[in-house]
Design an enzyme around this catalytic site. Structure first.
Site, PDB file in Angstrom:
ATOM      1  N   PRO A 234      51.148  19.421  65.531  1.00 31.36           N
ATOM      2  CA  PRO A 234      50.236  19.073  66.452  1.00 31.36           C
ATOM      3  C   PRO A 234      49.111  17.509  66.882  1.00 31.36           C
ATOM      4  O   PRO A 234      49.115  16.663  67.206  1.00 31.36           O
ATOM      5  CB  PRO A 234      50.091  19.858  67.739  1.00 31.36           C
ATOM      6  CG  PRO A 234      48.937  20.664  67.007  1.00 31.36           C
ATOM      7  CD  PRO A 234      49.949  20.816  65.811  1.00 31.36           C
ATOM      8  N   GLU A 235      49.071  17.353  64.523  1.00 31.55           N
ATOM      9  CA  GLU A 235      47.827  16.366  64.770  1.00 31.55           C
ATOM     10  C   GLU A 235      48.626  15.309  64.827  1.00 31.55           C
ATOM     11  O   GLU A 235      47.396  14.202  65.233  1.00 31.55           O
ATOM     12  CB  GLU A 235      48.315  16.492  62.972  1.00 31.55           C
ATOM     13  CG  GLU A 235      47.229  17.758  62.353  1.00 31.55           C
ATOM     14  CD  GLU A 235      47.949  18.530  61.811  1.00 31.55           C
ATOM     15  OE1 GLU A 235      47.922  19.807  61.018  1.00 31.55           O
ATOM     16  OE2 GLU A 235      49.425  19.114  62.331  1.00 31.55           O
ATOM     17  N   VAL A 236      49.695  14.495  64.699  1.00 28.96           N
ATOM     18  CA  VAL A 236      49.876  13.168  65.385  1.00 28.96           C
ATOM     19  C   VAL A 236      49.543  13.105  66.617  1.00 28.96           C
ATOM     20  O   VAL A 236      49.664  11.973  66.824  1.00 28.96           O
ATOM     21  CB  VAL A 236      52.165  13.411  64.672  1.00 28.96           C
ATOM     22  CG1 VAL A 236      52.381  13.907  65.748  1.00 28.96           C
ATOM     23  CG2 VAL A 236      52.036  12.009  64.865  1.00 28.96           C
ATOM     24  N   LYS A 237      49.599  14.053  67.542  1.00 26.25           N
ATOM     25  CA  LYS A 237      49.918  13.755  69.429  1.00 26.25           C
ATOM     26  C   LYS A 237      48.203  13.118  69.198  1.00 26.25           C
ATOM     27  O   LYS A 237      47.818  12.709  69.882  1.00 26.25           O
ATOM     28  CB  LYS A 237      49.404  15.509  69.597  1.00 26.25           C
ATOM     29  CG  LYS A 237      51.308  15.315  70.047  1.00 26.25           C
ATOM     30  CD  LYS A 237      50.996  16.370  70.358  1.00 26.25           C
ATOM     31  CE  LYS A 237      52.640  17.254  70.983  1.00 26.25           C
ATOM     32  NZ  LYS A 237      53.066  17.953  71.695  1.00 26.25           N
ATOM     33  N   ILE A 238      47.296  12.991  68.247  1.00 27.07           N
ATOM     34  CA  ILE A 238      45.774  12.682  68.372  1.00 27.07           C
ATOM     35  C   ILE A 238      45.518  11.725  67.176  1.00 27.07           C
ATOM     36  O   ILE A 238      44.106  11.172  66.725  1.00 27.07           O
ATOM     37  CB  ILE A 238      44.830  13.883  68.045  1.00 27.07           C
ATOM     38  CG1 ILE A 238      44.978  14.568  66.966  1.00 27.07           C
ATOM     39  CG2 ILE A 238      44.885  14.425  68.971  1.00 27.07           C
ATOM     40  CD1 ILE A 238      43.083  15.464  66.244  1.00 27.07           C
TER      41      ILE A 238
END
Length: 256
Positions: free
Chosen positions: A137-141
């Site tokens: 989920p890194e892209v979400k932050i």
């Protein structure tokens, strides 16, 4: 076994080194201490001639949720050099998993997310409870699963890798098996027993042959076809000359 207040527990018995991420209150989130301890225990297992396989699991309900909040706060305020040192430390862990001579198995229950999913996929084999979940989920932050991409690209197809790292969605264990991220599913109710049974298979194989095969599999990644074959020739000769191989051949011939 390591003391209960340590971030990583270690126990070796019956040919298996058991490494447990021990921050259940933080969902076994990665921090500097845990990463350093993981590297220390992997080296310890590598140096133990009695260890035939290594398993990494998480204490509590989750395998690993990725970087902890304190680590993320440091990233936001760190200098370029500090961020480089931090990233290189995690890179060293991923390289070490492939460098130790024994198979490294991730036994995943609960969630394996972000760096935690990277840690699982960096292992040679991934066993997952049916209820477990995986995701990057890194892209979400606004972050990038940078080093993990090198691992993921070797596990799944290019298009599935692109979808996983650019959407950041969680996937089920069943889907993770279907795309090649996970080797096999394990029933939640019999998780420990089934994982143990799987690991014990490595105690019945030749440790030198498994170690040589692991090195052969990974080191041929960047080789040309001819160079990979030549590397295979060298590995073949080394295996033939090993004591385990010669004893194995003798036992086989006695049965004929």
């Amino acid at each position: 076994m390591a003391a209960a207040d340590q971030t990583v527990l270690y126990e070796a018995s019956k040919g298996v080194a058991r490494i447990t991420l021990n921050r259940p209150e933080k969902r076994n989130a990665l921090n500097d201490e845990l990463i350093a301890s993981l590297k220390d225990t992997l080296r310890r297992a590598h140096d133990d001639d009695d260890v035939r396989a290594i398993v990494i699991s998480g204490a509590g309900s989750d395998f690993c949720s990725g970087a902890d909040l304190a680590a993320l706060q440091r990233i936001a305020n760190a200098s370029v050099e500090e961020n480089l040192d931090d990233a290189r430390s995690l890179m060293e862990l991923f390289v070490l998993i492939r460098s130790v001579r024994q198979p490294v198995v991730a036994a995943v229950k609960g969630r394996a997310l972000a760096g935690g999913c990277g840690l699982a996929s960096a292992c040679d084999i991934v066993l997952a409870a049916r209820s477990s979940r995986f995701g990057y989920p890194e892209v979400k932050i606004g972050f990038v699963p940078a080093m993990v991409t090198a691992i993921l690209r070797r596990n799944v197809s290019e298009k599935r890798a692109f979808e996983l790292v650019t959407l950041g969605n969680e996937i089920s264990a069943e889907e993770a098996v279907a795309i090649g991220l996970v080797n096999r599913l394990v029933d939640d109710e019999a998780f420990d027993d089934e994982v143990d049974a799987f690991l014990q298979q490595f105690t019945k194989t030749s440790s030198s042959a498994v170690s040589l095969t692991k090195r052969l599999l990974y080191q041929t990644d960047a080789m040309s076809f001819e160079d990979a074959l030549q590397f295979g020739v060298d590995a073949n000769v080394i295996a033939r000359m090993s004591e385990e191989c010669q004893q194995g051949i003798a036992r086989f011939l006695m049965k004929e």
